[in-house]
Design a protein around this motif. Structure first.
Motif, PDB file in Angstrom:
ATOM      1  N   ASP A 143       9.855 -14.179  59.697  1.00 49.40           N
ATOM      2  CA  ASP A 143       8.428 -13.933  59.463  1.00 49.40           C
ATOM      3  C   ASP A 143       7.596 -14.411  60.651  1.00 49.40           C
ATOM      4  O   ASP A 143       6.615 -13.763  61.046  1.00 49.40           O
ATOM      5  N   LYS A 144       7.998 -15.556  61.221  1.00 50.37           N
ATOM      6  CA  LYS A 144       7.282 -16.094  62.372  1.00 50.37           C
ATOM      7  C   LYS A 144       7.388 -15.158  63.566  1.00 50.37           C
ATOM      8  O   LYS A 144       6.413 -14.914  64.278  1.00 50.37           O
ATOM      9  N   GLN A 145       8.595 -14.608  63.781  1.00 52.19           N
ATOM     10  CA  GLN A 145       8.801 -13.678  64.891  1.00 52.19           C
ATOM     11  C   GLN A 145       8.016 -12.393  64.671  1.00 52.19           C
ATOM     12  O   GLN A 145       7.404 -11.861  65.609  1.00 52.19           O
ATOM     13  N   LYS A 146       8.012 -11.897  63.414  1.00 48.14           N
ATOM     14  CA  LYS A 146       7.281 -10.663  63.104  1.00 48.14           C
ATOM     15  C   LYS A 146       5.776 -10.872  63.303  1.00 48.14           C
ATOM     16  O   LYS A 146       5.076 -10.001  63.827  1.00 48.14           O
ATOM     17  N   LYS A 147       5.305 -12.055  62.897  1.00 53.34           N
ATOM     18  CA  LYS A 147       3.881 -12.357  63.057  1.00 53.34           C
ATOM     19  C   LYS A 147       3.513 -12.390  64.535  1.00 53.34           C
ATOM     20  O   LYS A 147       2.448 -11.903  64.936  1.00 53.34           O
ATOM     21  N   ALA A 148       4.396 -12.968  65.348  1.00 50.77           N
ATOM     22  CA  ALA A 148       4.146 -13.029  66.797  1.00 50.77           C
ATOM     23  C   ALA A 148       4.146 -11.629  67.398  1.00 50.77           C
ATOM     24  O   ALA A 148       3.301 -11.300  68.241  1.00 50.77           O
ATOM     25  N   ASP A 149       5.099 -10.779  66.953  1.00 59.23           N
ATOM     26  CA  ASP A 149       5.171  -9.403  67.451  1.00 59.23           C
ATOM     27  C   ASP A 149       3.924  -8.614  67.054  1.00 59.23           C
ATOM     28  O   ASP A 149       3.370  -7.862  67.866  1.00 59.23           O
ATOM     29  N   ASP A 150       3.488  -8.795  65.783  1.00 49.43           N
ATOM     30  CA  ASP A 150       2.293  -8.097  65.305  1.00 49.43           C
ATOM     31  C   ASP A 150       1.060  -8.544  66.084  1.00 49.43           C
ATOM     32  O   ASP A 150       0.189  -7.737  66.421  1.00 49.43           O
ATOM     33  N   SER A 151       0.998  -9.867  66.355  1.00 51.04           N
ATOM     34  CA  SER A 151      -0.141 -10.411  67.097  1.00 51.04           C
ATOM     35  C   SER A 151      -0.199  -9.830  68.507  1.00 51.04           C
ATOM     36  O   SER A 151      -1.267  -9.445  68.988  1.00 51.04           O
ATOM     37  N   ASN A 152       0.953  -9.746  69.160  1.00 53.50           N
ATOM     38  CA  ASN A 152       0.997  -9.182  70.510  1.00 53.50           C
ATOM     39  C   ASN A 152       0.614  -7.707  70.500  1.00 53.50           C
ATOM     40  O   ASN A 152      -0.064  -7.219  71.416  1.00 53.50           O
ATOM     41  N   SER A 153       1.056  -6.993  69.449  1.00 56.78           N
ATOM     42  CA  SER A 153       0.725  -5.575  69.333  1.00 56.78           C
ATOM     43  C   SER A 153      -0.772  -5.386  69.126  1.00 56.78           C
ATOM     44  O   SER A 153      -1.388  -4.497  69.730  1.00 56.78           O
ATOM     45  N   GLU A 154      -1.380  -6.230  68.287  1.00 48.56           N
ATOM     46  CA  GLU A 154      -2.822  -6.151  68.036  1.00 48.56           C
ATOM     47  C   GLU A 154      -3.613  -6.449  69.306  1.00 48.56           C
ATOM     48  O   GLU A 154      -4.603  -5.775  69.614  1.00 48.56           O
ATOM     49  N   LYS A 155      -3.167  -7.451  70.063  1.00 51.07           N
ATOM     50  CA  LYS A 155      -3.875  -7.820  71.294  1.00 51.07           C
ATOM     51  C   LYS A 155      -3.780  -6.711  72.340  1.00 51.07           C
ATOM     52  O   LYS A 155      -4.744  -6.458  73.069  1.00 51.07           O
ATOM     53  N   SER A 156      -2.622  -6.052  72.390  1.00 52.89           N
ATOM     54  CA  SER A 156      -2.462  -4.939  73.327  1.00 52.89           C
ATOM     55  C   SER A 156      -3.391  -3.786  72.963  1.00 52.89           C
ATOM     56  O   SER A 156      -4.026  -3.175  73.835  1.00 52.89           O
ATOM     57  N   ALA A 157      -3.460  -3.495  71.663  1.00 57.05           N
ATOM     58  CA  ALA A 157      -4.341  -2.419  71.195  1.00 57.05           C
ATOM     59  C   ALA A 157      -5.805  -2.772  71.450  1.00 57.05           C
ATOM     60  O   ALA A 157      -6.605  -1.919  71.845  1.00 57.05           O
ATOM     61  N   ALA A 158      -6.161  -4.052  71.243  1.00 55.87           N
ATOM     62  CA  ALA A 158      -7.531  -4.497  71.465  1.00 55.87           C
ATOM     63  C   ALA A 158      -7.901  -4.412  72.946  1.00 55.87           C
ATOM     64  O   ALA A 158      -9.029  -4.054  73.297  1.00 55.87           O
ATOM     65  N   GLN A 159      -6.941  -4.734  73.805  1.00 56.53           N
ATOM     66  CA  GLN A 159      -7.190  -4.641  75.245  1.00 56.53           C
ATOM     67  C   GLN A 159      -7.436  -3.185  75.653  1.00 56.53           C
ATOM     68  O   GLN A 159      -8.313  -2.902  76.475  1.00 56.53           O
ATOM     69  N   TYR A 160      -6.672  -2.282  75.065  1.00 55.65           N
ATOM     70  CA  TYR A 160      -6.852  -0.851  75.338  1.00 55.65           C
ATOM     71  C   TYR A 160      -8.244  -0.397  74.885  1.00 55.65           C
ATOM     72  O   TYR A 160      -8.949   0.302  75.625  1.00 55.65           O
ATOM     73  N   PHE A 161      -8.647  -0.832  73.680  1.00 53.95           N
ATOM     74  CA  PHE A 161      -9.949  -0.468  73.126  1.00 53.95           C
ATOM     75  C   PHE A 161     -11.077  -1.079  73.954  1.00 53.95           C
ATOM     76  O   PHE A 161     -12.061  -0.421  74.296  1.00 53.95           O
ATOM     77  N   GLY A 162     -10.919  -2.359  74.302  1.00 53.32           N
ATOM     78  CA  GLY A 162     -11.969  -3.055  75.042  1.00 53.32           C
ATOM     79  C   GLY A 162     -12.093  -2.620  76.483  1.00 53.32           C
ATOM     80  O   GLY A 162     -13.151  -2.806  77.102  1.00 53.32           O
ATOM     81  N   SER A 163     -11.031  -2.040  77.043  1.00 53.33           N
ATOM     82  CA  SER A 163     -11.056  -1.619  78.449  1.00 53.33           C
ATOM     83  C   SER A 163     -11.586  -0.203  78.631  1.00 53.33           C
ATOM     84  O   SER A 163     -11.765   0.252  79.767  1.00 53.33           O
ATOM     85  N   LYS A 164     -11.830   0.487  77.532  1.00 47.42           N
ATOM     86  CA  LYS A 164     -12.404   1.829  77.638  1.00 47.42           C
ATOM     87  C   LYS A 164     -13.812   1.734  78.218  1.00 47.42           C
ATOM     88  O   LYS A 164     -14.577   0.843  77.882  1.00 47.42           O
ATOM     89  N   SER A 165     -14.154   2.660  79.081  1.00 46.58           N
ATOM     90  CA  SER A 165     -15.502   2.660  79.644  1.00 46.58           C
ATOM     91  C   SER A 165     -16.502   3.175  78.608  1.00 46.58           C
ATOM     92  O   SER A 165     -16.143   3.929  77.691  1.00 46.58           O
ATOM     93  N   THR A 166     -17.752   2.769  78.761  1.00 49.89           N
ATOM     94  CA  THR A 166     -18.795   3.264  77.848  1.00 49.89           C
ATOM     95  C   THR A 166     -18.960   4.775  78.028  1.00 49.89           C
ATOM     96  O   THR A 166     -19.347   5.480  77.094  1.00 49.89           O
ATOM     97  N   GLN A 167     -18.667   5.251  79.223  1.00 50.75           N
ATOM     98  CA  GLN A 167     -18.704   6.692  79.482  1.00 50.75           C
ATOM     99  C   GLN A 167     -17.673   7.407  78.614  1.00 50.75           C
ATOM    100  O   GLN A 167     -17.974   8.436  77.998  1.00 50.75           O
ATOM    101  N   LYS A 168     -16.464   6.845  78.539  1.00 52.86           N
ATOM    102  CA  LYS A 168     -15.401   7.441  77.736  1.00 52.86           C
ATOM    103  C   LYS A 168     -15.742   7.376  76.249  1.00 52.86           C
ATOM    104  O   LYS A 168     -15.509   8.340  75.506  1.00 52.86           O
ATOM    105  N   LEU A 169     -16.302   6.259  75.821  1.00 57.98           N
ATOM    106  CA  LEU A 169     -16.666   6.106  74.412  1.00 57.98           C
ATOM    107  C   LEU A 169     -17.758   7.093  74.015  1.00 57.98           C
ATOM    108  O   LEU A 169     -17.797   7.575  72.879  1.00 57.98           O
ATOM    109  N   ALA A 170     -18.660   7.378  74.944  1.00 56.97           N
ATOM    110  CA  ALA A 170     -19.713   8.359  74.661  1.00 56.97           C
ATOM    111  C   ALA A 170     -19.107   9.740  74.443  1.00 56.97           C
ATOM    112  O   ALA A 170     -19.560  10.508  73.585  1.00 56.97           O
TER     113      ALA A 170
END
Length: 242
Positions: A143-170
């Motif tokens: 469970d600890k390993q799965k939680k760590a994997d899920d956390s890393n996956s969420e952070k990667s997805a958040a980085q992708y979302f946060g790195s989008k330009s406002t131009q792209k979001l528009a």
């Protein structure tokens, strides 16, 4: 002192090994050259081979034996009961079908002799037998390993979302909802890999923050998954002409 003794023993074994190997090779060489073996050469070969096999047996064989099973085995038996077939997640009925009638029983626990098995929501979650404890430890580790994997996956997805330009979001306004906040900042929402996230662009500081959605909070903003400089425009694509 003990370390010095071990080192001394290792040195002695090494020299014996080398002597045995030398005598064996020497005898074999003389045999192939002269095509005959004297008693002295035969004795030298026997001694060399014996020393070689002795050192090999003392050092290598135990190592191979131990390497086949590095995991300490835990006995499945306790107080006359064998818990080998008992697995986490079983119901009380499934356990009693395997082990027989328990010594005592209630909704949260059943006992077999001095062994207690614990239940939550009707499912086995732990117990005093070492075999059951081993399963709990393994589950916690997984469970600890799965939680760590899920956390890393969420952070990667958040980085992708946060790195989008406002131009792209528009350009993606039709499926990336956005809201103008009272302080002038812009909030975007998006669900990536079944995780809902909120992105807030602070135009005063030029910082973008991505939060994991938490509907239990008044502002629905949970843990911060990403924070970085707000990207306003897409980087121009470089075309290489050959």
């Amino acid at each position: 002192m003990f370390t010095f003794f071990i080192a001394l023993v290792c040195i002695v074994f090494f020299f014996l090994f080398m002597i045995g190997l030398f005598l064996t090779i020497k005898s074999a060489f003389k045999f192939f050259v002269t095509k005959s073996v004297t008693k002295k050469q035969l004795l030298s070969s026997v001694i060399g081979t014996f020393l070689f096999l002795l050192i090999f047996g003392v050092t290598a064989v135990p190592t191979f034996g131990n390497s086949s099973d590095n995991t300490k085995k835990v006995s499945t038996k306790s107080d006359g009961y064998d818990f080998k077939s008992i697995k986490l997640g079983m119901t009380q009925k499934e356990v009693s079908d395997k082990l027989g009638k328990p010594s005592s029983q209630n909704d949260r626990a059943i006992t077999y002799g001095n062994n207690t098995l614990y239940f939550a929501d009707g499912k086995l979650t732990g117990g005093s037998p070492k075999f059951i404890q081993q399963q709990v430890n393994q589950k916690n580790s997984n469970d600890k390993q799965k939680k760590a994997d899920d956390s890393n996956s969420e952070k990667s997805a958040a980085q992708y979302f946060g790195s989008k330009s406002t131009q792209k979001l528009a350009e993606q306004a039709s499926y990336v909802p956005r809201t103008q906040m009272s302080n002038g900042n812009m909030m975007y929402s998006e669900t990536i890999s079944n995780v809902k996230m909120y992105r807030i662009d602070d135009y005063q500081t030029g910082v973008t923050t991505v939060y994991k959605a938490d509907e239990s909070k008044d502002d629905s903003l949970g843990a911060i998954l990403y924070q970085g400089k707000t990207v306003t425009q897409e980087k121009p694509k470089t075309t290489i002409v050959y």
